[in-house]
Design a protein around this motif. Structure first.
Motif, PDB file in Angstrom:
ATOM      1  N   ASN A  86      48.936  27.842  32.870  1.00  0.00           N
ATOM      2  CA  ASN A  86      47.634  28.304  33.318  1.00  0.00           C
ATOM      3  C   ASN A  86      46.602  28.203  32.202  1.00  0.00           C
ATOM      4  N   HIS A  88      44.569  30.642  31.792  1.00  0.00           N
ATOM      5  CA  HIS A  88      44.199  32.047  31.667  1.00  0.00           C
ATOM      6  C   HIS A  88      45.466  32.898  31.589  1.00  0.00           C
ATOM      7  N   SER A  90      46.454  36.995  32.981  1.00  0.00           N
ATOM      8  CA  SER A  90      45.890  38.071  33.794  1.00  0.00           C
ATOM      9  C   SER A  90      46.918  39.159  34.036  1.00  0.00           C
ATOM     10  N   LYS A  99      53.010  44.631  41.393  1.00  0.00           N
ATOM     11  CA  LYS A  99      52.023  43.664  41.869  1.00  0.00           C
ATOM     12  C   LYS A  99      52.000  43.578  43.391  1.00  0.00           C
ATOM     13  N   PHE A 106      42.255  44.440  38.455  1.00  0.00           N
ATOM     14  CA  PHE A 106      42.694  43.129  37.989  1.00  0.00           C
ATOM     15  C   PHE A 106      41.899  42.747  36.740  1.00  0.00           C
ATOM     16  N   HIS A 108      41.314  39.436  33.979  1.00  0.00           N
ATOM     17  CA  HIS A 108      41.513  37.998  33.817  1.00  0.00           C
ATOM     18  C   HIS A 108      40.834  37.560  32.527  1.00  0.00           C
ATOM     19  N   GLY A 110      40.279  34.101  30.551  1.00  0.00           N
ATOM     20  CA  GLY A 110      40.495  32.679  30.741  1.00  0.00           C
ATOM     21  C   GLY A 110      39.437  31.811  30.108  1.00  0.00           C
ATOM     22  N   CYS A 114      35.889  35.422  31.786  1.00  0.00           N
ATOM     23  CA  CYS A 114      36.670  36.647  31.625  1.00  0.00           C
ATOM     24  C   CYS A 114      36.040  37.675  32.565  1.00  0.00           C
ATOM     25  N   ARG A 189      33.551  42.748  41.384  1.00  0.00           N
ATOM     26  CA  ARG A 189      33.908  42.145  40.103  1.00  0.00           C
ATOM     27  C   ARG A 189      32.950  42.581  39.004  1.00  0.00           C
TER      28      ARG A 189
END
Length: 230
Positions: A86, A88, A90, A99, A106, A108, A110, A114, A189
């Motif tokens: 990947n 990233h 996470s 999960k 969440f 992440h 990457g 981010c 988000r």
């Protein structure tokens, strides 16, 4: 005992860039110490520090370094893209620490971005139907949720929204409700400045986001509690 999060290493993002360039198991194994020291271990520290802070705030979200992190390896069994790694790393914190739950937090980190999210992501058919029914039959509660998120500088993510109303909801004509019912997910988000991932202050930033997203957690949990368990 939890190790306090002190920031991701300065080479965390450069490592991801190099890994993405090489996409080689041999290169990864040669640089595994860099991966662990700069990225994976700090991520474990972040998850466990957040778990403690979320518990203190009564958010009902937890995790640990063993269960919460996703693997850097890609599952390529059914993918056209056969790159093994990947771009990233996470992790998920959830009500039970696995999960498999809904209503999760969440994180992440990457190459492209981010960010953090609070989400009911791909809820099962029964829960998704219950959420849509709640929007259609109790619009005041849903609009109060949207207003609370707006006051907290958040809005629902429209990613993956259906183009047409799902079957059984064609009668919902109010534009805001119809758009919400087309959602396959209910998520908010928070974009993280990549320059800020190297400092302990990232914890406070993420806790603040989780608290601002709490109205979405509360709304979803109230609905979920009434959905029969299979």
């Amino acid at each position: 005992m939890t190790v306090a999060f002190n920031g991701f290493g300065q080479k965390a993002i450069p490592f991801l860039k190099a890994l993405d360039f090489h996409q080689s198991r041999e290169w990864f194994l040669e640089n595994r110490d860099l991966f662990e020291g700069e990225l994976r271990d700090p991520f474990g520290d972040l998850v466990e520090t957040l778990s403690e802070r979320f518990a203190a705030a009564g958010l009902g979200l937890r995790g640990d370094r063993k269960k919460s992190l996703f693997r850097i390896n890609r599952d390529v069994r059914f993918a056209r893209d056969k790159r093994p790694y990947n771009r990233h790393l996470s992790a998920i914190l959830s009500p039970d620490g696995t999960k498999m739950e809904q209503g999760v937090f969440f994180v992440h980190i990457g190459l492209e971005r981010c960010f953090a999210g609070v989400a009911w992501w791909q809820p099962g058919p029964a829960l998704l139907l219950a959420m849509r029914n709640a929007i259609a039959t109790r619009p005041g509660e849903f609009r109060a949720l949207i207003e609370a998120l707006k006051q907290n500088r958040l809005e629902l993510d429209a990613e993956g929204c259906m183009k047409r109303a799902p079957r059984g909801f064609e009668h919902v004509t109010a534009a805001d409700l119809a758009a919400a019912i087309r959602n396959r997910h209910f998520a908010v988000r928070h974009e993280v400045d990549p320059a800020g991932i190297h400092a302990p202050a990232l914890v406070d930033e993420l806790v603040d986001f989780a608290l601002r997203a709490k109205p979405l957690l509360d709304w979803g949990r109230a609905i979920e509690a009434k959905v029969p368990v299979d």
